[in-house]
Scaffold this motif. Structure first.
Motif, PDB file in Angstrom:
ATOM      1  N   LYS A 120      -2.849 -17.117  43.477  1.00  0.00           N
ATOM      2  CA  LYS A 120      -4.445 -17.338  43.400  1.00  0.00           C
ATOM      3  C   LYS A 120      -5.825 -17.196  44.305  1.00  0.00           C
ATOM      4  CE  LYS A 120      -7.677 -19.143  40.059  1.00  0.00           C
ATOM      5  NZ  LYS A 120      -8.672 -18.821  39.074  1.00  0.00           N
ATOM      6  N   GLN A 137       1.348 -20.807  43.471  1.00  0.00           N
ATOM      7  CA  GLN A 137       0.354 -20.628  42.836  1.00  0.00           C
ATOM      8  C   GLN A 137      -1.093 -20.899  43.081  1.00  0.00           C
ATOM      9  OE1 GLN A 137       2.469 -23.261  39.350  1.00  0.00           O
ATOM     10  NE2 GLN A 137       0.436 -22.581  38.514  1.00  0.00           N
ATOM     11  N   THR A 193      -5.830 -16.795  35.523  1.00  0.00           N
ATOM     12  CA  THR A 193      -5.058 -18.284  35.208  1.00  0.00           C
ATOM     13  C   THR A 193      -3.500 -17.832  36.387  1.00  0.00           C
ATOM     14  OG1 THR A 193      -4.019 -18.511  33.646  1.00  0.00           O
ATOM     15  CG2 THR A 193      -5.575 -19.635  34.079  1.00  0.00           C
ATOM     16  N   VAL A 194      -2.868 -18.996  36.673  1.00  0.00           N
ATOM     17  CA  VAL A 194      -1.553 -18.678  38.202  1.00  0.00           C
ATOM     18  C   VAL A 194      -0.671 -19.369  37.327  1.00  0.00           C
ATOM     19  CG1 VAL A 194       0.206 -17.954  39.944  1.00  0.00           C
ATOM     20  CG2 VAL A 194      -2.926 -17.175  39.563  1.00  0.00           C
TER      21      VAL A 194
END
Length: 378
Positions: free
Chosen positions: A115, A111, A94-95
């Motif tokens: 990603k 984000q 995840t970011v």
């Protein structure tokens, strides 16, 4: 990737303490910045840093740092980093993100771009268009500060203050990392008496006992990077075994902790048991004014209550005045008191020898330090 950079994040005001810990673990090439300590390491050093750092919030693996003024620049420079060498083919990642004073201010957009960029790089590395993401977890963070993007992977998982022993706590407890810092900022050593007359759930006393017994703070918990393929097999087990061997089981400590709330004492005893230090802390339910102190050259480290409502404020003001009268008689003792009350010195009746601004979460607090004389060497 033999040589890496790790970042030990730190609460504002604790950077110097975190640096001292990093140095004591043998790490080199150390840089201190606001809220973080950066140092050189190897992949096999990740377990040691996580197991032993008492006052850091997290340990991050630095992947890359660059200037980014556009989303295209963020995408391309992120893609140029060696993600495939760090994240396994089945890794679930995840970011997260944050942006301060940067042209790229939309955190959700940053984000999403990071990603997408990492996925594209992983496709090249593993020659596939689909990733199951059923393996180890990786949390990538993109942090933008004044247009400089710093990309890291969190090696810790939950914050390092989560030692694993504190299942219950009273209202507004001290974070374990801050409690450990308060002890390390004092002149307390395992040879001296330590007293916390407002112990709450026992965090200061427990952290002191763990320091006195040389118990690694991360021994009773898990870390995100324990599942990573890039850390050589057996390293985590070896570091844990070495940490267990380093415990000073036979070291005698004199730590006293009390609180007028019996429920708080019951919680503190249970927490101390889970931390493995219940045999060296004497917990008692009592008012601080009834404590009979017989020892000389002791150390008081405490987090007394403070009032937010008008009625509570008057009671707390009177408590601080009473503390000043009671503690003044302990002329050979050193006293360390943390509180958010800005008029503490006036109420206590004495100016501190030293005052340090700290934060407990988002609450600004001051650490008032009253130094007693050094004990004579035997």
């Amino acid at each position: 990737m033999e040589n890496i950079k790790l970042i030990a994040t730190a609460t504002f005001g604790l950077e110097a303490i975190v640096k001292r810990e990093v140095e004591s673990l043998g790490f080199k090439d150390i840089q201190v910045e606001n809220g973080k300590v950066i140092f050189s390491a190897k992949l096999e050093d990740i377990p040691k840093a996580n197991l032993w750092l008492r006052t850091a919030d997290r340990v991050l693996l630095l992947v890359g740092e660059f200037k980014a003024l556009s989303f295209e620049e963020l995408f391309e420079k992120t893609k140029a980093l060696p993600w495939g060498d760090l994240i396994s083919k089945d890794g679930e990642f995840t970011v997260t993100g944050k942006s301060i004073k940067s042209k790229l201010y939309s955190v959700p957009d940053c984000q999403a771009i990071v990603k997408k960029s990492v996925v594209e790089k992983m496709k090249q590395k593993y020659n596939t268009e689909w990733f199951e993401e059923t393996g180890a977890k990786y949390t990538i963070q993109v942090a933008l500060l004044k247009d400089i993007a710093t990309l890291t992977i969190d090696t810790s998982g939950v914050g390092l203050h989560k030692r694993g022993y504190r299942k219950e706590a009273m209202l507004a407890p001290l974070k374990e990392t801050l409690a450990a810092a308060l002890v390390q900022l004092s002149f307390w050593t395992h040879e001296r008496v330590l007293l916390d007359p407002f112990c709450g759930s026992g965090t200061i006393a427990i952290e002191a006992a763990m320091i006195g017994r040389n118990i690694a703070p991360g021994l009773n918990r898990k870390f995100a990077s324990e599942e990573w393929d890039i850390i050589p097999e057996g390293v985590w087990k070896k570091e844990r075994v070495d940490a267990f061997k380093a415990i000073k089981h036979d070291r005698e400590l004199k730590i006293y902790a009390s609180d007028m709330d019996k429920r708080a004492i019951d919680i503190a005893k249970d927490n101390a048991f889970k931390a493995g230090v219940d045999d060296v802390i004497d917990f008692k339910a009592r008012k601080f004014s009834t404590i009979n102190i017989k020892n000389s050259f002791g150390v008081i480290i405490t987090n007394p209550p403070y009032g937010e409502r008008i009625g509570e404020k008057k009671q707390v003001d009177e408590l601080y005045k009473q503390m000043g009268r009671e503690f003044n008689d302990l002329r050979t003792w050193s006293k360390y008191i943390i509180t958010s009350e800005e008029n503490f010195e006036k109420l206590y009746g004495k100016k501190a020898a030293k005052k340090r601004k700290l934060y407990n979460g988002r609450i600004k607090i001051d650490y008032y330090q009253y130094f007693g004389p050094r004990p004579k060497k035997s």
